[in-house]
Design a protein around this motif. Structure first.
Motif, mmCIF file in Angstrom:
data_model
loop_
_atom_site.group_PDB
_atom_site.id
_atom_site.type_symbol
_atom_site.label_atom_id
_atom_site.label_comp_id
_atom_site.label_asym_id
_atom_site.label_seq_id
_atom_site.Cartn_x
_atom_site.Cartn_y
_atom_site.Cartn_z
ATOM 1 N N ALA A 52 0.831 -1.206 0.000
ATOM 2 C CA ALA A 52 0.000 0.000 0.000
ATOM 3 C C ALA A 52 0.866 1.256 0.000
ATOM 4 C CB ALA A 52 -0.932 -0.005 1.211
ATOM 5 N N LEU A 53 1.937 1.245 0.787
ATOM 6 C CA LEU A 53 2.815 2.410 0.864
ATOM 7 C C LEU A 53 3.606 2.605 -0.424
ATOM 8 C CD1 LEU A 53 4.082 2.055 4.534
ATOM 9 C CD2 LEU A 53 2.575 3.841 3.630
ATOM 10 N N LEU A 54 4.041 1.520 -1.046
ATOM 11 C CA LEU A 54 4.754 1.642 -2.312
ATOM 12 C C LEU A 54 3.830 2.156 -3.411
ATOM 13 C CD1 LEU A 54 7.050 -1.522 -2.385
ATOM 14 C CD2 LEU A 54 7.780 0.863 -2.408
ATOM 15 N N THR A 55 2.578 1.719 -3.409
ATOM 16 C CA THR A 55 1.613 2.223 -4.382
ATOM 17 C C THR A 55 1.392 3.716 -4.189
ATOM 18 O OG1 THR A 55 0.502 0.071 -4.438
ATOM 19 C CG2 THR A 55 -0.726 1.954 -5.290
ATOM 20 N N CYS A 56 1.251 4.128 -2.938
ATOM 21 C CA CYS A 56 1.093 5.546 -2.613
ATOM 22 C C CYS A 56 2.305 6.334 -3.101
ATOM 23 C CB CYS A 56 0.922 5.698 -1.104
ATOM 24 S SG CYS A 56 0.532 7.367 -0.550
ATOM 25 N N ALA A 57 3.505 5.789 -2.874
ATOM 26 C CA ALA A 57 4.736 6.468 -3.280
ATOM 27 C C ALA A 57 4.834 6.588 -4.794
ATOM 28 C CB ALA A 57 5.946 5.713 -2.730
#
Length: 340
Positions: free
Chosen positions: A100-105
């Protein structure tokens, strides 16, 4: 020893040897030799240390976030915003939180509650772009000069006449001198954009009934929350923001959209549907998520199909294009001859 590949870094993080090129400080010194999953589990039971312990785990993948983020966003600023949200996410699985955090980034959005949110659904972390995140990506397209989104209250002055020429077709004068109570409830949400060319887009106007129909028909997260009795979806907890976001999302039908914006819409829909959000992930990372982190079975199958299509052995075992094309050329010639 420098760990040049993601595979090497993950392998080092899940063995007794710490990753030598990871950003490690503070509590990370006490976590050497501990797997990310052990860090994640211990963080759930340590009260005030929850956010710091989880951040230590995430810092092992600092290079991945640096590589995913656009140049104008510093990884330290990104992780600082992440830390504020971590106490509510420590019960998520490590794989889903990292994804989820990598997608956000990759979208260049900061999970600060305005541009994006990382939300927990059960044990799964989900990336949710907010209204300001959509506005941000519209500006990045280079074709949108300004975006306007607003809510009309009962006491406001407004006029909507679609047949009139822009900008006379829509006006809104908020009753800012009145108190929130005296302005009355929100009755309409709207959104429109001025393009760099000077033209203005169609105005998207949504009534409360329109928003409720969108929620009921398209939001799987709302239905899941309602059926479970949790009532914790954003449609339950922040209906007005979702109302405004729905108006912004509908702008993509009347405003030139970039490939990045289309990808954001798809990622948003995937998260709402409870599906894994994988956006422009490097092939190696996708393979690791499927093989090492045990993501959902259907995602694993999709990754395997994508990898097989690029496998040189698979290419060699397929019939040569020349052999397939010969009968087709003969058939077309025959048809042309018949028509003549």
């Amino acid at each position: 020893m420098s760990l040049s590949t993601l595979k090497d870094r993950v392998r080092a993080a899940t063995t007794d040897q710490p990753a030598t090129d990871a950003t490690v400080s503070g509590l990370a010194d006490d976590a050497k030799g501990t797997t990310p999953e052990q860090l994640h589990t211990s963080a759930q039971a340590e009260g005030d240390d929850v956010a710091d312990q989880a951040l230590v785990w995430l810092e092992q993948y600092g290079n991945d976030f640096t590589r995913a983020l656009p140049s104008h966003i510093d990884v330290k600023a990104f992780l600082s915003a992440v830390r504020a949200a971590l106490p509510g996410l420590v019960h998520c699985t490590p794989a889903s939180l990292r994804q989820a955090l990598l997608t956000c980034a990759r979208f260049g959005l900061v999970p600060d509650g305005r541009h994006a949110v990382i939300k927990r659904e059960g044990k799964t972390a989900v990336f949710v772009p907010m209204a300001q995140g959509y506005v941000e990506l519209m500006y990045r397209s280079g074709r949108v000069g300004s975006v306007h989104v607003g809510m009309i209250h009962e006491a406001d002055e407004w006029n909507y006449e679609p047949s009139a020429p822009a900008p006379l077709d829509f006006t809104h004068k908020p009753a800012v001198t009145l108190s929130k109570k005296d302005r009355g409830p929100v009755i309409l949400a709207y959104a429109f954009a001025w393009l760099e060319s000077g033209a203005r887009s169609q105005v998207i106007v949504l009534s409360r009934e329109d928003a409720e129909e969108i929620r009921d028909e398209y939001s799987s997260a709302y239905r899941r929350a309602k059926e479970s009795g949790a009532d914790d979806s954003f449609w339950h907890t922040d209906f007005t923001k979702m109302w405004a976001k729905s108006a912004l999302r509908r702008l993509h039908k009347v405003v030139p959209m970039s490939a990045e914006m289309i990808a954001l819409l798809k990622a948003d829909d995937a998260g709402d549907a409870g599906e894994v959000q994988v956006v422009h992930a490097p092939a190696e990372e996708v393979h690791l998520q499927a093989e090492e982190m045990h993501l959902q079975a259907e995602t694993d199958e999709a990754h395997e199909r994508a990898e097989e299509s690029q496998d040189p052995q698979e290419v060699r075992t397929r019939p040569l294009p020349r052999k397939r094309s010969q009968p087709r050329r003969t058939t077309r010639k025959g048809r042309k001859g018949a028509r003549r």
